[in-house]
Design a protein around this motif. Structure first.
Motif, PDB file in Angstrom:
ATOM      1  N   LYS A 134       0.852  -1.183   0.000  1.00 27.08           N
ATOM      2  CA  LYS A 134       0.000   0.000   0.000  1.00 27.08           C
ATOM      3  C   LYS A 134       0.894   1.242   0.000  1.00 27.08           C
ATOM      4  N   VAL A 135       0.898   1.958  -1.094  1.00 32.40           N
ATOM      5  CA  VAL A 135       1.666   3.201  -1.199  1.00 32.40           C
ATOM      6  C   VAL A 135       0.748   4.350  -0.810  1.00 32.40           C
ATOM      7  N   THR A 136       1.171   5.129   0.154  1.00 30.68           N
ATOM      8  CA  THR A 136       0.303   6.188   0.650  1.00 30.68           C
ATOM      9  C   THR A 136       1.135   7.389   1.074  1.00 30.68           C
ATOM     10  N   TYR A 137       0.458   8.406   1.586  1.00 26.92           N
ATOM     11  CA  TYR A 137       1.112   9.619   2.074  1.00 26.92           C
ATOM     12  C   TYR A 137       0.731   9.804   3.541  1.00 26.92           C
ATOM     13  N   PHE A 138       1.375  10.742   4.215  1.00 32.09           N
ATOM     14  CA  PHE A 138       1.055  10.929   5.623  1.00 32.09           C
ATOM     15  C   PHE A 138      -0.369  11.482   5.719  1.00 32.09           C
ATOM     16  N   PRO A 139      -1.268  10.779   6.396  1.00 26.45           N
ATOM     17  CA  PRO A 139      -2.685  11.167   6.375  1.00 26.45           C
ATOM     18  C   PRO A 139      -2.959  12.445   7.168  1.00 26.45           C
ATOM     19  N   ASP A 140      -3.737  13.332   6.572  1.00 28.07           N
ATOM     20  CA  ASP A 140      -4.151  14.548   7.276  1.00 28.07           C
ATOM     21  C   ASP A 140      -4.911  14.196   8.555  1.00 28.07           C
ATOM     22  N   GLY A 141      -5.752  13.167   8.464  1.00 32.46           N
ATOM     23  CA  GLY A 141      -6.543  12.777   9.620  1.00 32.46           C
ATOM     24  C   GLY A 141      -5.691  12.332  10.789  1.00 32.46           C
ATOM     25  N   TYR A 142      -4.618  11.622  10.493  1.00 33.68           N
ATOM     26  CA  TYR A 142      -3.745  11.167  11.573  1.00 33.68           C
ATOM     27  C   TYR A 142      -2.936  12.330  12.140  1.00 33.68           C
ATOM     28  N   MET A 143      -2.569  13.269  11.288  1.00 35.17           N
ATOM     29  CA  MET A 143      -1.860  14.456  11.764  1.00 35.17           C
ATOM     30  C   MET A 143      -2.729  15.219  12.760  1.00 35.17           C
ATOM     31  N   PHE A 202       2.247  -4.033   3.612  1.00 34.55           N
ATOM     32  CA  PHE A 202       3.489  -3.279   3.682  1.00 34.55           C
ATOM     33  C   PHE A 202       3.146  -1.854   3.275  1.00 34.55           C
ATOM     34  N   PHE A 203       3.153  -0.954   4.269  1.00 34.77           N
ATOM     35  CA  PHE A 203       2.815   0.442   4.008  1.00 34.77           C
ATOM     36  C   PHE A 203       4.074   1.206   3.615  1.00 34.77           C
ATOM     37  N   LEU A 204       4.054   1.799   2.447  1.00 32.52           N
ATOM     38  CA  LEU A 204       5.125   2.673   2.002  1.00 32.52           C
ATOM     39  C   LEU A 204       4.593   4.099   2.064  1.00 32.52           C
ATOM     40  N   VAL A 205       5.094   4.868   3.027  1.00 32.35           N
ATOM     41  CA  VAL A 205       4.578   6.214   3.275  1.00 32.35           C
ATOM     42  C   VAL A 205       5.559   7.235   2.702  1.00 32.35           C
ATOM     43  N   LEU A 206       5.111   7.983   1.708  1.00 40.83           N
ATOM     44  CA  LEU A 206       5.960   8.971   1.029  1.00 40.83           C
ATOM     45  C   LEU A 206       5.660  10.362   1.573  1.00 40.83           C
ATOM     46  N   VAL A 207       6.723  11.084   1.939  1.00 38.35           N
ATOM     47  CA  VAL A 207       6.532  12.398   2.559  1.00 38.35           C
ATOM     48  C   VAL A 207       7.532  13.406   1.993  1.00 38.35           C
ATOM     49  N   ASN A 208       7.006  14.460   1.393  1.00 40.99           N
ATOM     50  CA  ASN A 208       7.812  15.627   1.044  1.00 40.99           C
ATOM     51  C   ASN A 208       7.691  16.591   2.224  1.00 40.99           C
ATOM     52  N   VAL A 209       8.737  16.703   3.030  1.00 40.06           N
ATOM     53  CA  VAL A 209       8.629  17.459   4.281  1.00 40.06           C
ATOM     54  C   VAL A 209       8.422  18.951   4.046  1.00 40.06           C
ATOM     55  N   TRP A 241       3.178  13.210  -3.758  1.00 39.29           N
ATOM     56  CA  TRP A 241       2.874  12.339  -4.895  1.00 39.29           C
ATOM     57  C   TRP A 241       4.029  12.271  -5.892  1.00 39.29           C
ATOM     58  N   LYS A 242       4.845  13.302  -5.954  1.00 38.20           N
ATOM     59  CA  LYS A 242       5.959  13.334  -6.907  1.00 38.20           C
ATOM     60  C   LYS A 242       7.020  12.287  -6.593  1.00 38.20           C
ATOM     61  N   LEU A 243       7.077  11.860  -5.327  1.00 38.58           N
ATOM     62  CA  LEU A 243       8.101  10.887  -4.933  1.00 38.58           C
ATOM     63  C   LEU A 243       7.835   9.513  -5.543  1.00 38.58           C
ATOM     64  N   LYS A 244       6.625   9.258  -6.008  1.00 41.16           N
ATOM     65  CA  LYS A 244       6.288   7.948  -6.563  1.00 41.16           C
ATOM     66  C   LYS A 244       7.050   7.646  -7.850  1.00 41.16           C
ATOM     67  N   ARG A 245       7.624   8.661  -8.496  1.00 41.97           N
ATOM     68  CA  ARG A 245       8.341   8.446  -9.757  1.00 41.97           C
ATOM     69  C   ARG A 245       9.850   8.581  -9.587  1.00 41.97           C
ATOM     70  N   PHE A 281      -9.615  -7.728  14.600  1.00 45.01           N
ATOM     71  CA  PHE A 281      -8.870  -8.443  13.571  1.00 45.01           C
ATOM     72  C   PHE A 281      -7.401  -8.534  13.980  1.00 45.01           C
ATOM     73  N   GLU A 282      -6.758  -9.562  13.463  1.00 48.62           N
ATOM     74  CA  GLU A 282      -5.322  -9.735  13.676  1.00 48.62           C
ATOM     75  C   GLU A 282      -4.642  -9.812  12.328  1.00 48.62           C
ATOM     76  N   THR A 283      -3.491  -9.180  12.202  1.00 48.53           N
ATOM     77  CA  THR A 283      -2.777  -9.179  10.935  1.00 48.53           C
ATOM     78  C   THR A 283      -1.294  -8.949  11.205  1.00 48.53           C
ATOM     79  N   TYR A 284      -0.524  -8.796  10.119  1.00 48.62           N
ATOM     80  CA  TYR A 284       0.892  -8.446  10.206  1.00 48.62           C
ATOM     81  C   TYR A 284       1.138  -7.262   9.267  1.00 48.62           C
ATOM     82  N   ALA A 285       1.881  -6.289   9.741  1.00 44.95           N
ATOM     83  CA  ALA A 285       2.083  -5.089   8.922  1.00 44.95           C
ATOM     84  C   ALA A 285       3.467  -4.496   9.151  1.00 44.95           C
ATOM     85  N   ASP A 286       4.116  -4.147   8.050  1.00 47.23           N
ATOM     86  CA  ASP A 286       5.378  -3.417   8.108  1.00 47.23           C
ATOM     87  C   ASP A 286       5.136  -2.025   7.529  1.00 47.23           C
ATOM     88  N   ILE A 287       6.048  -1.104   7.824  1.00 49.70           N
ATOM     89  CA  ILE A 287       5.901   0.256   7.319  1.00 49.70           C
ATOM     90  C   ILE A 287       7.276   0.854   7.060  1.00 49.70           C
TER      91      ILE A 287
END
Length: 364
Positions: free
Chosen positions: A195-204, A300-307, A314-318, A353-359
């Motif tokens: 799962k490729v994502t960005y830092f969520p506004d909601g979590y911030m 596997f969460f891949l979190v891309l962040v332009n600080v 989104w530009k980091l995806k390329r 639920f139970e699962t396994y997750a890396d980030i």
């Protein structure tokens, strides 16, 4: 009584992914599923000398599974198939990356993923009674929105293939070949859905609230009112937040510069806090899934962040060089014994639920 194969199939269909993994042949079942297309499975049967000429295509997967082929032979076959596919994509990879850089603005045009039909029905089909007004809306509004939607979907599709290939090129990763729901690859025999994502506004906002800080949107709207910066308060919160960030960032006053600097410093501090203790974010990402896309598979969460500008993450995806260095460095450090440490429990719709997750955070 259900067969071993049928038990695994039911666990998979019922989204009991962890239970499936704990079955003695759960991983073998998933690996075979990735080559379950008739042509691929037939080639594999030729490889292992299994005669399936009299087996109906619908029963082929189960038939091969019941014969419990060697894991080593199966993995070797999967890697050969992937190598063939990968070589074809590699020839075009530089061209694809170059084309991704033609994308200048990432704007869904108001037609977001999973809500395209609903948006059109609610905002146009059910609201407009005039035939002429409907066609005017199609020409002037829907066309532009559809263009943005298609462009963003195109960018996400091809950049996702690029990122998946970076993972699959690593020696500790076993690719899946066909489209297997809930599994993109195996790391040390552990299946993961990327799962490729960005830092969520909601979590911030959750992090800010935990420290007694007001929401960013509230702060930035108050600042704009004080500085006489006009904005449309009827826009969706995420759209308005991005617009106000741009307006205040580009404002020439020293007050605006100081205000944005303070917001950025807080964001960076909370980002670093999350990187150091990511379990809460992983849990949040599971618990805030959309209904249509919900599942409890290993991720596997891949979190891309332009600080400097979160809205341009989104530009980091390329950026292949940045991605490849960070991803392969992370994979180099992963060991088979580390997998159990990734266990995670979460709640969704009052069910546990139970699962396994890396980030992995890629920050630039």
């Amino acid at each position: 009584m259900l067969s071993d194969f049928d038990i695994l199939q039911k666990l998979y269909d019922d989204d009991k992914f962890v239970d499936l993994l704990h079955q003695p042949n759960g991983i073998l079942w998933l690996k075979l599923r990735s080559i379950s297309r008739v042509e691929q499975m037939s080639l594999f049967c030729q490889r292992i000398g299994l005669d399936v000429t009299s087996i109906p295509s619908r029963q082929l997967f189960k038939y091969v599974y019941d014969h419990k082929p060697s894991n080593e032979v199966l993995e070797s076959f999967i890697r050969e198939l992937f190598k063939q596919e990968r070589n074809e994509r590699r020839e075009r990879e530089n061209y694809i990356i170059d084309q991704l850089y033609q994308m200048k603005v990432f704007d869904w045009g108001g037609l977001y993923q999973n809500s395209l039909e609903q948006t059109i029905i609610n905002n146009y089909v059910k609201r407009i009674q005039s035939w002429d007004e409907l066609n005017l809306a199609i020409d002037n509004k829907i066309f532009a929105s559809m263009k943005g939607y298609i462009q963003c979907s195109w960018y996400n599709y091809w950049s996702s293939i690029l990122i998946e290939d970076i993972f699959k090129d690593h020696p500790s990763v076993l690719p899946t070949i066909g489209l297997v729901k809930k599994v993109d690859f195996f790391i040390h025999d552990f299946p993961f859905d990327l799962k490729v994502t960005y830092f969520p506004d909601g979590y911030m906002e959750i992090l800010r609230r935990a420290e007694g800080l007001r929401p960013e949107l509230t702060l930035i709207k108050d600042f704009c009112r004080q500085q006489g910066i006009w904005f449309d308060n009827n826009k969706p919160a995420d759209v308005l937040l991005a617009e106000l960030w741009a307006k205040v960032t580009e404002h020439p006053s020293q007050e605006a510069k100081d205000f944005i600097t303070d917001l950025k410093q807080t964001r960076k501090r909370l980002l670093q806090k999350t990187i150091e203790n990511p379990k809460a974010l992983k849990t949040w990402l599971y618990e805030n899934q959309g209904i249509r896309r919900f599942d409890a598979s290993n991720r596997f969460f891949l979190v891309l962040v332009n600080v400097n500008n979160f809205d341009e993450s989104w530009k980091l995806k390329r950026n292949k060089h940045l991605l490849e260095k960070a991803i392969h460095s992370h994979l180099d450090k992963m060991k088979p014994d580390d997998m159990e440490k990734l266990q995670l429990k979460f709640k969704w719709k009052n069910e546990e639920f139970e699962t396994y997750a890396d980030i992995l955070f890629i920050v630039a």
